[in-house]
Motif scaffolding. Sequence first.
Motif, PDB file in Angstrom:
ATOM      1  N   GLU A 131       0.804  -1.225   0.000  1.00  0.00           N
ATOM      2  CA  GLU A 131       0.000   0.000   0.000  1.00  0.00           C
ATOM      3  C   GLU A 131       0.834   1.271   0.000  1.00  0.00           C
ATOM      4  OE1 GLU A 131      -1.425  -1.608   3.396  1.00  0.00           O
ATOM      5  OE2 GLU A 131      -2.624  -3.023   2.260  1.00  0.00           O
ATOM      6  N   GLU A 132       2.064   1.195   0.491  1.00  0.00           N
ATOM      7  CA  GLU A 132       2.942   2.372   0.515  1.00  0.00           C
ATOM      8  C   GLU A 132       3.664   2.582  -0.814  1.00  0.00           C
ATOM      9  OE1 GLU A 132       3.445  -0.010   3.265  1.00  0.00           O
ATOM     10  OE2 GLU A 132       1.830   1.080   4.255  1.00  0.00           O
ATOM     11  N   GLY A 133       3.473   1.682  -1.785  1.00  0.00           N
ATOM     12  CA  GLY A 133       4.116   1.829  -3.086  1.00  0.00           C
ATOM     13  C   GLY A 133       5.493   1.215  -3.175  1.00  0.00           C
ATOM     14  N   THR A 134       5.865   0.401  -2.195  1.00  0.00           N
ATOM     15  CA  THR A 134       7.164  -0.269  -2.238  1.00  0.00           C
ATOM     16  C   THR A 134       6.948  -1.770  -2.363  1.00  0.00           C
ATOM     17  OG1 THR A 134       7.344  -0.493   0.160  1.00  0.00           O
ATOM     18  CG2 THR A 134       8.238   1.512  -0.809  1.00  0.00           C
ATOM     19  N   GLY A 135       7.904  -2.433  -2.931  1.00  0.00           N
ATOM     20  CA  GLY A 135       7.813  -3.876  -3.078  1.00  0.00           C
ATOM     21  C   GLY A 135       8.989  -4.415  -3.850  1.00  0.00           C
ATOM     22  N   HIS A 136       8.779  -5.539  -4.511  1.00  0.00           N
ATOM     23  CA  HIS A 136       9.854  -6.140  -5.279  1.00  0.00           C
ATOM     24  C   HIS A 136       9.301  -6.831  -6.524  1.00  0.00           C
ATOM     25  CE1 HIS A 136       8.592  -9.266  -2.381  1.00  0.00           C
ATOM     26  NE2 HIS A 136       8.788 -10.092  -3.380  1.00  0.00           N
TER      27      HIS A 136
ATOM     28  N   GLY B 287      14.107  -4.229  -6.069  1.00  0.00           N
ATOM     29  CA  GLY B 287      13.159  -3.528  -5.225  1.00  0.00           C
ATOM     30  C   GLY B 287      12.544  -2.369  -5.993  1.00  0.00           C
ATOM     31  N   ILE B 288      11.285  -2.084  -5.706  1.00  0.00           N
ATOM     32  CA  ILE B 288      10.538  -1.019  -6.377  1.00  0.00           C
ATOM     33  C   ILE B 288      10.072  -0.006  -5.336  1.00  0.00           C
ATOM     34  CG2 ILE B 288       8.439  -0.518  -7.722  1.00  0.00           C
ATOM     35  CD1 ILE B 288      10.418  -2.164  -9.284  1.00  0.00           C
ATOM     36  N   VAL B 289      10.234   1.274  -5.641  1.00  0.00           N
ATOM     37  CA  VAL B 289       9.701   2.352  -4.813  1.00  0.00           C
ATOM     38  C   VAL B 289       8.971   3.307  -5.746  1.00  0.00           C
ATOM     39  CG1 VAL B 289      10.239   4.289  -3.291  1.00  0.00           C
ATOM     40  CG2 VAL B 289      11.528   2.148  -3.075  1.00  0.00           C
ATOM     41  N   GLU B 290       7.678   3.483  -5.506  1.00  0.00           N
ATOM     42  CA  GLU B 290       6.836   4.375  -6.306  1.00  0.00           C
ATOM     43  C   GLU B 290       6.995   4.145  -7.806  1.00  0.00           C
ATOM     44  OE1 GLU B 290       7.572   8.338  -4.867  1.00  0.00           O
ATOM     45  OE2 GLU B 290       6.860   7.823  -2.863  1.00  0.00           O
ATOM     46  N   GLY B 291       6.993   2.872  -8.218  1.00  0.00           N
ATOM     47  CA  GLY B 291       7.029   2.521  -9.625  1.00  0.00           C
ATOM     48  C   GLY B 291       8.392   2.476 -10.283  1.00  0.00           C
TER      49      GLY B 291
END
Length: 134
Positions: free
Chosen positions: A65-70, A82-86
């Motif tokens: 939900e915060e826009g971070t992931g992998h 890793g992804i931050v805000e696209g």
Amino acid sequence: MTLTGECFCGSITYKIAGGVSDARSCHCSRCRKAFSSQASSYAQVSAAEFAWTHGQEFLSSYINEEGTGHQFCSKCGSTLCGIVEGEIHGITLGCLNEDPNIEISRHIFVGSKAAWEVIPKSVVQYAEHAPHDD
């Protein structure tokens, strides 16, 4: 320096037209689950210097939900970046093909590390984020 990397099965490859920076190992419970390991080994990369070279159609993403992931390979499950805000924020060091000429400078979230993991006292450790993390 150009670095290349790939997933376990080789279906997805990438290149980095430059180096990586700020290598760290995260011991939080979420990284243990995402990486199926005691910790993640991760380094930052400039999104402008990163490019997928093969197999991008096999990429799967998990974004919270915060826009971070992998992003990971849908065939073999290797976590690649890793992804931050696209945008790509960093890469997993274990998927690199070359020596990135960097060392892990700190271990973060050791306050929630697995009870069975022993980290040598001589390494730089933080209970949560390091003071300069963004």
